[in-house]
Design an enzyme around this catalytic site. Structure first.
Site, PDB file in Angstrom:
ATOM      1  N   HIS A   1      92.989  17.838  37.663  1.00 19.28           N
ATOM      2  CA  HIS A   1      91.554  17.886  37.417  1.00 19.28           C
ATOM      3  C   HIS A   1      91.189  19.308  37.015  1.00 19.28           C
ATOM      4  CE1 HIS A   1      90.612  14.132  40.089  1.00 19.28           C
ATOM      5  NE2 HIS A   1      91.307  13.867  39.001  1.00 19.28           N
TER       6      HIS A   1
ATOM      7  N   ASP B   1      92.040  11.484  33.028  1.00 21.04           N
ATOM      8  CA  ASP B   1      91.687  12.585  32.119  1.00 21.04           C
ATOM      9  C   ASP B   1      90.261  12.454  31.594  1.00 21.04           C
ATOM     10  OD1 ASP B   1      94.411  13.555  32.232  1.00 21.04           O
ATOM     11  OD2 ASP B   1      94.933  11.974  30.815  1.00 21.04           O
TER      12      ASP B   1
END
Length: 418
Positions: free
Chosen positions: A41, A13
């Site tokens: 993503h 992340d």
């Protein structure tokens, strides 16, 4: 830019998709080399906002081939949906999908879910997408290869072989397991659901080697971060694949790869989703989490929030053998009154701790000067507030690796190049 590997320095992340999307403008191929449908993503560009789970973030460059490498475990229906989503946005999809990648089946997701339920409070925090069971089957030589989708007789035979081995174990360990599909039904489902992308299946090594000979720009994209690596992460709270740059060649189909650049992406604060230890966890996290929009891209789970952990990040940078760092989401720190960096750990086993030693560590902080200005419009490093510049420079000094990119927002143009 012949070969760039983009990897995570933290726990995932970090904003790798945003960095890959930025770098992909000059890439001839964008390659995913591990993982599957278990992490997302986020990419914001002229086509819209996307949470990519299996497609490489370079898919939006019309001159770029998107490659799904042999190190991946591919969820077939999810990939079809992802392809349909980007096509609907007007993207010209150019794909190469490795025949040596492994399929992650609905049965694997069921097994993943049943195991998390069995573990109860000891659960690993899995996304329940079936990643661990799929990789496990691959290791046990019971996995289903993507290439067999073009050999239906072999596909049926191997699925039956897997079921004969797997189902007695599942029913013994999980009495509630009600999976009843036959090998024939699974085979037909796979042939139906993979119709949108079966034509892209190939030996990806050949087109990638051809591009290498042309000195083309190759961009390799990892999933998750060093803290979740199967070997070097906080085991057992890791993913089930190797997420380091060293694996990029193996997992992409170019085992002899020697990348010129390794970009470790680090967030300007710490966050983590799933189970594990966040040494720098903030006492009050909710407001900051909401303002920074820190929720898991797959599950929507709230991420644990913490101050920048220079110890863990430096370890990640070293594990990745990073040549440079991209620092993301520094704009989220504007207005934070209590700004600090963890520069060391206090406690036993503070050097290279392994779980559960990490749970007993406490952070040693260095206070930093905060800033209030909105920096989302800054496009040069010198235009940042002095306090923000000092924050970046202090992290750079602690890492021992240059910070070459600083993102001040999710849009492509919100990137400062140093």
């Amino acid at each position: 830019m012949p070969s760039i590997v983009v990897v995570g320095a933290n726990w995932g992340d970090e904003g790798k998709g945003r960095i890959v999307d930025f770098l992909a403008e000059n890439a001839s191929a964008s390659i995913r080399f591990q993982g599957g449908n278990n992490a997302g993503h986020t990419v914001v560009n002229d086509f819209g906002t996307f949470k990519l789970h299996q497609l490489p973030s370079g898919i939006f460059n019309p001159d770029c081939i998107a490659v799904l490498g042999p190190g991946m475990v591919i969820s077939p229906s999810a990939l079809s949906e992802e392809i349909a989503e980007v096509k609907a946005a007007g993207v010209n999809v150019k794909l190469c999908i490795s025949d040596r990648a492994t399929l992650c089946l609905p049965l694997h997701a069921l097994e993943d879910t049943l195991e998390e339920l069995r573990l109860g409070d000891a659960a690993y925090g899995s996304t329940r997408q079936g990643i661990s069971p799929a990789y496990g089957d691959r290791v046990m030589k019971k996995g289903i290869l993507v290439g067999w989708l073009n050999q239906p007789d072999v596909l049926l035979e191997r699925i039956q072989f897997m079921l004969d081995w797997k189902m007695p174990q599942l029913k013994a360990l999980y009495p509630s397991c009600d999976f009843s599909q036959t090998a024939e039904e699974m085979t037909q489902w796979l042939l139906d659901v993979t119709a949108p992308w079966r034509a892209f299946i190939c030996n990806v090594t050949e087109p990638l080697k051809a591009l290498q000979k042309q000195n083309a720009n190759l961009l390799f994209e990892a999933q998750l971060g060093a803290g979740r690596d199967l070997v070097y992460g906080e085991y057992p709270y890791t993913t089930s694949s190797n997420v380091t740059a060293a694996y990029a060649g193996i997992g992409s189909g170019l085992p002899a790869l020697r990348p010129e650049r390794v970009v470790a992406v680090a967030k300007s604060f710490s966050s983590s989703v799933g189970t594990g230890t966040l040494v720098t966890a903030m006492e009050e996290q909710d407001n900051f989490r909401e303002s920074a929009n820190e929720y898991g891209a797959v599950t929507g789970r709230p991420r644990d929030m913490g101050y920048f952990d220079a110890v863990a990040t430096r370890n990640g940078v070293e594990l990745q053998a990073a040549t440079e760092i991209a620092l993301t989401k520094i704009d989220c720190l504007s207005g934070m009154k209590d700004l600090k960096i963890c520069v060391a750990y206090d406690g036993d086993h503070s050097e290279n701790p392994i779980w559960p030693q990490t749970a007993a560590l406490s952070p040693v902080y260095e206070n930093m000067q905060p800033w209030d200005e909105d920096i989302t419009g800054c496009r040069t490093f010198d235009s940042l507030p002095i306090a923000a510049q000092q924050y970046v420079e202090r992290i750079e000094a602690l890492m021992g690796v240059p910070i070459t990119m600083v993102s001040v927002g999710p849009e492509r143009e919100q990137m400062i190049i140093r």
